[in-house]
Design a protein around this motif. Structure first.
Motif, PDB file in Angstrom:
ATOM      1  N   ASP A  24      -8.241 -29.995 -17.488  1.00  0.00           N
ATOM      2  CA  ASP A  24      -7.025 -29.462 -17.496  1.00  0.00           C
ATOM      3  C   ASP A  24      -6.415 -28.630 -18.062  1.00  0.00           C
ATOM      4  O   ASP A  24      -7.053 -28.936 -19.923  1.00  0.00           O
ATOM      5  CB  ASP A  24      -6.414 -30.995 -18.090  1.00  0.00           C
ATOM      6  CG  ASP A  24      -4.723 -30.977 -18.553  1.00  0.00           C
ATOM      7  OD1 ASP A  24      -4.037 -29.851 -18.017  1.00  0.00           O
ATOM      8  OD2 ASP A  24      -4.661 -32.411 -18.413  1.00  0.00           O
ATOM      9  N   ARG A  25      -6.130 -27.574 -17.754  1.00  0.00           N
ATOM     10  CA  ARG A  25      -5.719 -25.949 -18.140  1.00  0.00           C
ATOM     11  C   ARG A  25      -4.769 -26.121 -19.144  1.00  0.00           C
ATOM     12  O   ARG A  25      -4.478 -25.518 -20.589  1.00  0.00           O
ATOM     13  CB  ARG A  25      -5.595 -24.375 -17.549  1.00  0.00           C
ATOM     14  CG  ARG A  25      -6.685 -24.468 -16.788  1.00  0.00           C
ATOM     15  CD  ARG A  25      -6.472 -23.828 -15.751  1.00  0.00           C
ATOM     16  NE  ARG A  25      -7.777 -22.712 -15.518  1.00  0.00           N
ATOM     17  CZ  ARG A  25      -8.262 -21.649 -15.059  1.00  0.00           C
ATOM     18  NH1 ARG A  25      -7.419 -21.282 -14.996  1.00  0.00           N
ATOM     19  NH2 ARG A  25      -9.541 -21.887 -14.807  1.00  0.00           N
ATOM     20  N   THR A  26      -3.364 -26.886 -19.004  1.00  0.00           N
ATOM     21  CA  THR A  26      -2.778 -27.254 -19.540  1.00  0.00           C
ATOM     22  C   THR A  26      -3.097 -27.826 -20.809  1.00  0.00           C
ATOM     23  O   THR A  26      -2.498 -27.482 -22.081  1.00  0.00           O
ATOM     24  CB  THR A  26      -1.449 -27.996 -18.994  1.00  0.00           C
ATOM     25  OG1 THR A  26      -0.689 -26.844 -17.705  1.00  0.00           O
ATOM     26  CG2 THR A  26       0.328 -28.502 -19.818  1.00  0.00           C
ATOM     27  N   ALA A  27      -3.480 -28.854 -20.820  1.00  0.00           N
ATOM     28  CA  ALA A  27      -4.075 -29.670 -22.518  1.00  0.00           C
ATOM     29  C   ALA A  27      -5.060 -28.965 -22.701  1.00  0.00           C
ATOM     30  O   ALA A  27      -4.992 -28.665 -23.686  1.00  0.00           O
ATOM     31  CB  ALA A  27      -4.767 -30.940 -21.618  1.00  0.00           C
ATOM     32  N   ALA A  28      -5.457 -27.723 -22.620  1.00  0.00           N
ATOM     33  CA  ALA A  28      -6.691 -27.097 -23.034  1.00  0.00           C
ATOM     34  C   ALA A  28      -6.296 -26.344 -23.952  1.00  0.00           C
ATOM     35  O   ALA A  28      -5.748 -25.566 -25.180  1.00  0.00           O
ATOM     36  CB  ALA A  28      -7.858 -26.627 -22.364  1.00  0.00           C
ATOM     37  N   THR A  29      -5.414 -26.097 -23.116  1.00  0.00           N
ATOM     38  CA  THR A  29      -4.368 -24.483 -24.254  1.00  0.00           C
ATOM     39  C   THR A  29      -2.811 -25.019 -25.220  1.00  0.00           C
ATOM     40  O   THR A  29      -1.692 -24.657 -26.070  1.00  0.00           O
ATOM     41  CB  THR A  29      -3.815 -23.295 -23.157  1.00  0.00           C
ATOM     42  OG1 THR A  29      -2.906 -24.174 -22.247  1.00  0.00           O
ATOM     43  CG2 THR A  29      -4.309 -22.548 -22.579  1.00  0.00           C
ATOM     44  N   ALA A  30      -2.797 -26.546 -25.348  1.00  0.00           N
ATOM     45  CA  ALA A  30      -1.317 -27.250 -25.833  1.00  0.00           C
ATOM     46  C   ALA A  30      -1.454 -26.788 -27.152  1.00  0.00           C
ATOM     47  O   ALA A  30      -0.267 -26.450 -27.368  1.00  0.00           O
ATOM     48  CB  ALA A  30      -1.224 -28.707 -25.599  1.00  0.00           C
ATOM     49  N   ALA A  31      -2.497 -26.431 -28.184  1.00  0.00           N
ATOM     50  CA  ALA A  31      -2.268 -26.576 -29.430  1.00  0.00           C
ATOM     51  C   ALA A  31      -1.784 -25.407 -29.483  1.00  0.00           C
ATOM     52  O   ALA A  31      -1.013 -25.566 -30.801  1.00  0.00           O
ATOM     53  CB  ALA A  31      -3.709 -26.901 -30.197  1.00  0.00           C
ATOM     54  N   ALA A  32      -2.970 -24.058 -28.929  1.00  0.00           N
ATOM     55  CA  ALA A  32      -2.538 -22.595 -29.184  1.00  0.00           C
ATOM     56  C   ALA A  32      -0.852 -22.484 -29.048  1.00  0.00           C
ATOM     57  O   ALA A  32      -0.376 -21.622 -29.706  1.00  0.00           O
ATOM     58  CB  ALA A  32      -3.253 -22.052 -28.077  1.00  0.00           C
ATOM     59  N   ARG A  33      -0.113 -22.585 -27.942  1.00  0.00           N
ATOM     60  CA  ARG A  33       0.561 -22.984 -27.206  1.00  0.00           C
ATOM     61  C   ARG A  33       1.740 -23.800 -28.564  1.00  0.00           C
ATOM     62  O   ARG A  33       2.624 -23.151 -28.918  1.00  0.00           O
ATOM     63  CB  ARG A  33       1.550 -23.095 -26.262  1.00  0.00           C
ATOM     64  CG  ARG A  33       0.526 -22.644 -24.862  1.00  0.00           C
ATOM     65  CD  ARG A  33       1.634 -22.943 -23.299  1.00  0.00           C
ATOM     66  NE  ARG A  33       1.868 -25.104 -23.403  1.00  0.00           N
ATOM     67  CZ  ARG A  33       0.569 -25.220 -22.812  1.00  0.00           C
ATOM     68  NH1 ARG A  33      -0.372 -24.659 -22.555  1.00  0.00           N
ATOM     69  NH2 ARG A  33       0.934 -26.971 -22.930  1.00  0.00           N
ATOM     70  N   LYS A  34       1.754 -24.928 -29.447  1.00  0.00           N
ATOM     71  CA  LYS A  34       2.462 -25.284 -30.207  1.00  0.00           C
ATOM     72  C   LYS A  34       2.440 -24.744 -31.396  1.00  0.00           C
ATOM     73  O   LYS A  34       3.554 -24.113 -32.033  1.00  0.00           O
ATOM     74  CB  LYS A  34       1.260 -26.665 -30.361  1.00  0.00           C
ATOM     75  CG  LYS A  34       2.888 -27.591 -31.346  1.00  0.00           C
ATOM     76  CD  LYS A  34       2.525 -29.664 -31.618  1.00  0.00           C
ATOM     77  CE  LYS A  34       2.691 -29.701 -32.548  1.00  0.00           C
ATOM     78  NZ  LYS A  34       2.534 -30.924 -32.758  1.00  0.00           N
ATOM     79  N   ASN A  35       1.273 -24.447 -31.775  1.00  0.00           N
ATOM     80  CA  ASN A  35       0.751 -22.942 -33.341  1.00  0.00           C
ATOM     81  C   ASN A  35       1.580 -21.778 -32.480  1.00  0.00           C
ATOM     82  O   ASN A  35       1.236 -20.520 -33.873  1.00  0.00           O
ATOM     83  CB  ASN A  35      -0.034 -22.936 -33.332  1.00  0.00           C
ATOM     84  CG  ASN A  35      -0.037 -24.808 -33.718  1.00  0.00           C
ATOM     85  OD1 ASN A  35       0.334 -25.319 -34.104  1.00  0.00           O
ATOM     86  ND2 ASN A  35      -1.046 -25.248 -33.436  1.00  0.00           N
ATOM     87  N   SER A  36       2.250 -21.545 -31.434  1.00  0.00           N
ATOM     88  CA  SER A  36       2.646 -19.723 -31.118  1.00  0.00           C
ATOM     89  C   SER A  36       3.633 -19.680 -31.626  1.00  0.00           C
ATOM     90  O   SER A  36       5.116 -20.334 -31.470  1.00  0.00           O
ATOM     91  CB  SER A  36       2.003 -19.597 -30.066  1.00  0.00           C
ATOM     92  OG  SER A  36       3.084 -18.982 -29.511  1.00  0.00           O
ATOM     93  N   PRO A  37       4.128 -18.173 -32.306  1.00  0.00           N
ATOM     94  CA  PRO A  37       5.347 -17.838 -32.104  1.00  0.00           C
ATOM     95  C   PRO A  37       6.500 -17.853 -31.701  1.00  0.00           C
ATOM     96  O   PRO A  37       7.284 -18.183 -31.563  1.00  0.00           O
ATOM     97  CB  PRO A  37       5.529 -16.241 -32.929  1.00  0.00           C
ATOM     98  CG  PRO A  37       4.186 -15.959 -33.700  1.00  0.00           C
ATOM     99  CD  PRO A  37       2.461 -17.280 -32.605  1.00  0.00           C
ATOM    100  N   ALA A  38       6.333 -18.196 -29.918  1.00  0.00           N
ATOM    101  CA  ALA A  38       6.997 -18.763 -29.350  1.00  0.00           C
ATOM    102  C   ALA A  38       7.128 -19.642 -29.310  1.00  0.00           C
ATOM    103  O   ALA A  38       8.642 -19.973 -28.389  1.00  0.00           O
ATOM    104  CB  ALA A  38       6.209 -18.091 -27.956  1.00  0.00           C
ATOM    105  N   SER A  39       7.327 -20.893 -29.650  1.00  0.00           N
ATOM    106  CA  SER A  39       7.158 -22.335 -29.858  1.00  0.00           C
ATOM    107  C   SER A  39       8.578 -22.608 -31.372  1.00  0.00           C
ATOM    108  O   SER A  39       7.899 -22.222 -32.532  1.00  0.00           O
ATOM    109  CB  SER A  39       5.485 -23.115 -30.276  1.00  0.00           C
ATOM    110  OG  SER A  39       6.270 -24.336 -30.706  1.00  0.00           O
TER     111      SER A  39
END
Length: 93
Positions: A24-39
């Motif tokens: 599950d690539r989406t779940a694997a990168t969820a934390a990084a996306r949430k902690n990104s300046p884009a979020s």
């Protein structure tokens, strides 16, 4: 010490191996996306880490903080591009 090309090769092997095992690539990168300046969540935590402000005020401030961040990034990119062009034109002369 390994060369840059060798380090790149090792990193490529590691990345491909990691993603080959991930279901599950989406779940694997969820934390990084949430902690990104884009979020927006990233900026909400920055402007009001203890969640003391009203939500609408937090959103406004988070959006302003995000816009300021990206404006700084663009400014630095323009400065770097100008410096590179100046250096190139100085070397050509």
């Amino acid at each position: 010490m390994t060369s840059p090309a060798e380090r790149k090769s090792i990193a490529k092997i590691a990345a491909n191996s990691r993603w080959a095992r991930e279901s599950d690539r989406t779940a694997a990168t969820a934390a990084a996306r949430k902690n990104s300046p884009a979020s927006i969540e990233y900026w909400l935590k920055k402007v009001d880490p203890h969640e003391e402000m009203p939500y609408q005020e937090r959103i406004k401030r988070a959006e302003n903080a995000k816009a300021a961040y990206y404006a700084r990034v663009m400014r630095k990119a323009r400065q770097a591009k100008a410096a590179k062009a100046a250096k190139a034109s100085g070397e050509a002369a």
